[in-house]
Each structure stands twice: as C-alpha cells, then as structure tokens.
Design an enzyme around this catalytic site. Structure first.
Site, PDB file in Angstrom:
ATOM      1  N   LYS A   1       0.838  -1.216   0.000  1.00 43.25           N
ATOM      2  CA  LYS A   1       0.000   0.000   0.000  1.00 43.25           C
ATOM      3  C   LYS A   1       0.866   1.256   0.000  1.00 43.25           C
ATOM      4  O   LYS A   1       0.641   2.168  -0.783  1.00 43.25           O
ATOM      5  CB  LYS A   1      -0.905   0.042   1.250  1.00 43.25           C
ATOM      6  CG  LYS A   1      -1.847  -1.136   1.380  1.00 43.25           C
ATOM      7  CD  LYS A   1      -2.795  -0.973   2.567  1.00 43.25           C
ATOM      8  CE  LYS A   1      -2.102  -0.978   3.920  1.00 43.25           C
ATOM      9  NZ  LYS A   1      -1.488  -2.253   4.316  1.00 43.25           N
TER      10      LYS A   1
ATOM     11  N   ARG B   1      11.539  -0.700  10.390  1.00 51.36           N
ATOM     12  CA  ARG B   1      10.448  -0.491  11.337  1.00 51.36           C
ATOM     13  C   ARG B   1      10.545  -1.507  12.475  1.00 51.36           C
ATOM     14  O   ARG B   1      10.815  -2.677  12.242  1.00 51.36           O
ATOM     15  CB  ARG B   1       9.100  -0.647  10.628  1.00 51.36           C
ATOM     16  CG  ARG B   1       8.697   0.598   9.884  1.00 51.36           C
ATOM     17  CD  ARG B   1       7.483   0.407   9.048  1.00 51.36           C
ATOM     18  NE  ARG B   1       6.371  -0.210   9.761  1.00 51.36           N
ATOM     19  CZ  ARG B   1       5.131  -0.302   9.274  1.00 51.36           C
ATOM     20  NH1 ARG B   1       4.887   0.190   8.067  1.00 51.36           N
ATOM     21  NH2 ARG B   1       4.179  -0.876   9.955  1.00 51.36           N
TER      22      ARG B   1
ATOM     23  N   ARG C   1      -9.391   1.013   9.164  1.00 56.86           N
ATOM     24  CA  ARG C   1      -8.953  -0.347   9.474  1.00 56.86           C
ATOM     25  C   ARG C   1      -9.973  -1.103  10.308  1.00 56.86           C
ATOM     26  O   ARG C   1      -9.731  -2.262  10.639  1.00 56.86           O
ATOM     27  CB  ARG C   1      -7.671  -0.250  10.285  1.00 56.86           C
ATOM     28  CG  ARG C   1      -6.410  -0.695   9.535  1.00 56.86           C
ATOM     29  CD  ARG C   1      -5.276  -0.434  10.481  1.00 56.86           C
ATOM     30  NE  ARG C   1      -4.061  -1.104  10.242  1.00 56.86           N
ATOM     31  CZ  ARG C   1      -2.993  -0.570   9.670  1.00 56.86           C
ATOM     32  NH1 ARG C   1      -3.059   0.626   9.138  1.00 56.86           N
ATOM     33  NH2 ARG C   1      -1.880  -1.243   9.611  1.00 56.86           N
TER      34      ARG C   1
ATOM     35  N   ARG D   1      12.404  -5.882   4.811  1.00 52.76           N
ATOM     36  CA  ARG D   1      12.359  -4.546   4.202  1.00 52.76           C
ATOM     37  C   ARG D   1      13.040  -3.489   5.064  1.00 52.76           C
ATOM     38  O   ARG D   1      13.050  -3.559   6.291  1.00 52.76           O
ATOM     39  CB  ARG D   1      10.923  -4.158   3.844  1.00 52.76           C
ATOM     40  CG  ARG D   1      10.016  -3.892   4.999  1.00 52.76           C
ATOM     41  CD  ARG D   1       8.574  -3.641   4.515  1.00 52.76           C
ATOM     42  NE  ARG D   1       7.708  -3.338   5.634  1.00 52.76           N
ATOM     43  CZ  ARG D   1       6.407  -3.064   5.526  1.00 52.76           C
ATOM     44  NH1 ARG D   1       5.810  -3.078   4.334  1.00 52.76           N
ATOM     45  NH2 ARG D   1       5.696  -2.784   6.592  1.00 52.76           N
TER      46      ARG D   1
ATOM     47  N   ARG E   1      -0.238  -8.472  13.388  1.00 51.72           N
ATOM     48  CA  ARG E   1      -0.831  -7.473  12.482  1.00 51.72           C
ATOM     49  C   ARG E   1      -1.757  -8.155  11.472  1.00 51.72           C
ATOM     50  O   ARG E   1      -2.789  -7.617  11.094  1.00 51.72           O
ATOM     51  CB  ARG E   1       0.281  -6.666  11.785  1.00 51.72           C
ATOM     52  CG  ARG E   1       0.947  -5.671  12.765  1.00 51.72           C
ATOM     53  CD  ARG E   1       2.325  -5.218  12.317  1.00 51.72           C
ATOM     54  NE  ARG E   1       2.338  -4.498  11.066  1.00 51.72           N
ATOM     55  CZ  ARG E   1       3.438  -4.315  10.323  1.00 51.72           C
ATOM     56  NH1 ARG E   1       4.607  -4.800  10.725  1.00 51.72           N
ATOM     57  NH2 ARG E   1       3.370  -3.650   9.203  1.00 51.72           N
TER      58      ARG E   1
HETATM   59  P1  AMP Z   1       1.008   0.670   9.075  1.00 54.15           P
HETATM   60  O1  AMP Z   1       2.177   1.563   8.844  1.00 54.15           O
HETATM   61  O2  AMP Z   1      -0.213   1.083   8.314  1.00 54.15           O
HETATM   62  O3  AMP Z   1       1.356  -0.781   8.873  1.00 54.15           O
HETATM   63  O4  AMP Z   1       0.613   0.820  10.623  1.00 54.15           O
HETATM   64  C1  AMP Z   1       1.537   0.489  11.650  1.00 54.15           C
HETATM   65  C2  AMP Z   1       0.792   0.355  12.970  1.00 54.15           C
HETATM   66  O5  AMP Z   1       0.168   1.610  13.310  1.00 54.15           O
HETATM   67  C3  AMP Z   1      -0.359  -0.647  12.980  1.00 54.15           C
HETATM   68  O6  AMP Z   1       0.084  -1.975  13.215  1.00 54.15           O
HETATM   69  C4  AMP Z   1      -1.229  -0.095  14.100  1.00 54.15           C
HETATM   70  O7  AMP Z   1      -0.665  -0.396  15.378  1.00 54.15           O
HETATM   71  C5  AMP Z   1      -1.104   1.399  13.901  1.00 54.15           C
HETATM   72  N1  AMP Z   1      -2.130   1.924  12.968  1.00 54.15           N
HETATM   73  C6  AMP Z   1      -1.921   2.488  11.751  1.00 54.15           C
HETATM   74  N2  AMP Z   1      -3.072   2.866  11.176  1.00 54.15           N
HETATM   75  C7  AMP Z   1      -4.053   2.512  12.039  1.00 54.15           C
HETATM   76  C8  AMP Z   1      -5.467   2.598  12.006  1.00 54.15           C
HETATM   77  N3  AMP Z   1      -6.128   3.125  10.946  1.00 54.15           N
HETATM   78  N4  AMP Z   1      -6.161   2.133  13.088  1.00 54.15           N
HETATM   79  C9  AMP Z   1      -5.525   1.622  14.157  1.00 54.15           C
HETATM   80  N5  AMP Z   1      -4.195   1.479  14.250  1.00 54.15           N
HETATM   81  C10 AMP Z   1      -3.452   1.925  13.197  1.00 54.15           C
END
Ligand code: AMP
Length: 215
Positions: A13, A161, A88, A127, A172
């Site tokens: 994404k 990360r 989400r 990554r 996740r």
């Molecule tokens: P991402 O970079 O989108 O993979 O997000 C990394 C982490 O941030 C996720 O595993 C969640 O802990 C938190 N996070 C990101 N976006 C959301 C969301 N829309 N709702 C809840 N937690 C989020």
C-alpha cells in the site's frame, strides 16, 4: 479524487501510494506514518500509541480518526487523497463517511491489494528504507546497487520499522483478518471496490492502479 488502498501489512500500500502521488497531484495520508511521527516526537498520542504499535495491535479509532481530520483540514482545496492504512475497522469506516461528507468530499474508489499471506512475512521481515529519502529496499529482493548507499539520494543511513519482525507481523495479520477485511462488504455494497493482484511485480500493480484511477 479520494481513494482508499486496502490490504494486509506488506501488500504494498505504501509503495503504491507513493507512486500514485508522484504521478498525480494527490497526497498520501498514512495513519501508520502519522503515528510513527508522533511516537518519534514523543507527543501524547505517540506515548499512547507506542506499545500498541509494537505489539502489532490497533490504536484506538478515535485517535486515528482525529489524525485524519487534522490532516484533511490542512490540505489545499481540491487536493485528492490516498488513504493508506485507514480505515482499518468498521467504526473507522463509518467515521470516514462522516468526515468526508462534512467536508464535501466523495470516496471514488476502494482498491484492495490481494496478496498471498504466506509470502508477506518474507516480504516484510526483509524490508528497510533510506532514512533520508524513504526509498524502499529489501535484504533479499532489492539491495542498493552500491552496498550501503541509497540509489536515489546517496545517503548511507537506513532504517527498519520496529514492528517488522515475524512475531509482530503475525499479530498485524490477525488484526487485519479480524477487523479490517470485514469492512470490505461496506464498500462492495456501494460498488466502489476494485481488486488488484498485489503479488504481481511492482510496475504491473502500479499500471493496474493507474487504470482504476483513470477509469
Ligand atoms: P502501518 O504503517 O499502516 O502498517 O501501521 C503500523 C501500525 O500503526 C499498525 O500496526 C497499528 O498499530 C497502527 N495503525 C496504523 N493505522 C491505524 C489505524 N487506521 N487504526 C488503528 N491502528 C493503526
């Protein structure tokens, strides 16, 4: 134009959102990026989110929806948005409806990047990105051409990360399956969903997304 990119962690994404931003005058709103910035800056939101993110769980709906509101309100009028990693959960999807309609915005497309979950752990755990320009690399699939030097900007600093380890990635995925995948039917009813094969090579995925955007 407003678009949601949906898909499990590692589906691509962020990478694809970047590519669309380069091609069109749109902005990427990634709640993950906003939360990581808040953690780094040690803001109250960051302090609340840190442990939750490290556990691979979801931050509260109210926090992320507030971040999205602030980000939308800071945009120049007429700027299209790619929502990356938001919504989400079903409550977030419902909040987004209100957030958009309050601002006279319309959701044009929801694009789901379909991927083979087995391959995702392998994709995610290798990554890393350039700490300076954000260019993406991978231990097995895409090393910089000159070892230790970013192809794009020449920086020698890279970062990984904290939540890109196998155990957190599994959590996740659990969250994605339990809370995020179930929001697709909300959008299917509205006939705005397109599925794209996220296992294709990156350029083919971008081409498919461009077709959706250009209709
Ligand atoms: P991402 O970079 O989108 O993979 O997000 C990394 C982490 O941030 C996720 O595993 C969640 O802990 C938190 N996070 C990101 N976006 C959301 C969301 N829309 N709702 C809840 N937690 C989020």
């Amino acid at each position: 134009m407003d678009i949601i990119l949906l898909g499990p962690p590692g589906a691509g994404k962020g990478t694809q959102a970047h590519r669309l931003v380069e091609k069109y005058s749109m902005v990427q709103l990634s709640t993950g990026d906003m939360l990581r910035a808040a953690v780094k800056a040690g803001t109250p939101v960051g302090l609340q989110a840190k442990a939750v993110m490290e556990a691979g769980e979801l931050v509260s709906d109210d926090i992320v929806s507030a971040l999205i509101c602030d980000a939308l309100d800071a945009l120049d009028e007429g700027t299209g948005v790619i929502f990356d990693g938001y919504p989400r959960t079903a409550p977030q999807a419902h909040s987004l409806d209100t957030i958009l309609s309050d601002r006279g915005r319309v959701l044009d497309h929801v694009i789901e990047l379909e991927v083979n979950e087995e391959a995702l752990i392998d994709r995610i755990t290798g990554r890393f990105t350039c700490a300076n320009c954000g260019a993406g690399y991978h231990d097995r699939y895409k090393l910089p051409e000159m070892e230790g030097t970013c192809d794009r900007c020449g920086s020698t600093e890279f970062k990984r990360r904290k939540d890109d380890n196998a155990e957190t990635v599994r959590q996740r995925m659990v969250e994605y399956r339990a809370k995020t995948a179930p929001i697709l039917p909300i959008y299917e009813e509205r006939d705005v969903v397109t599925r794209v094969d996220g296992m294709d090579d990156m350029d083919s995925v971008t081409e498919s997304l461009v077709k959706v955007v250009e209709g």
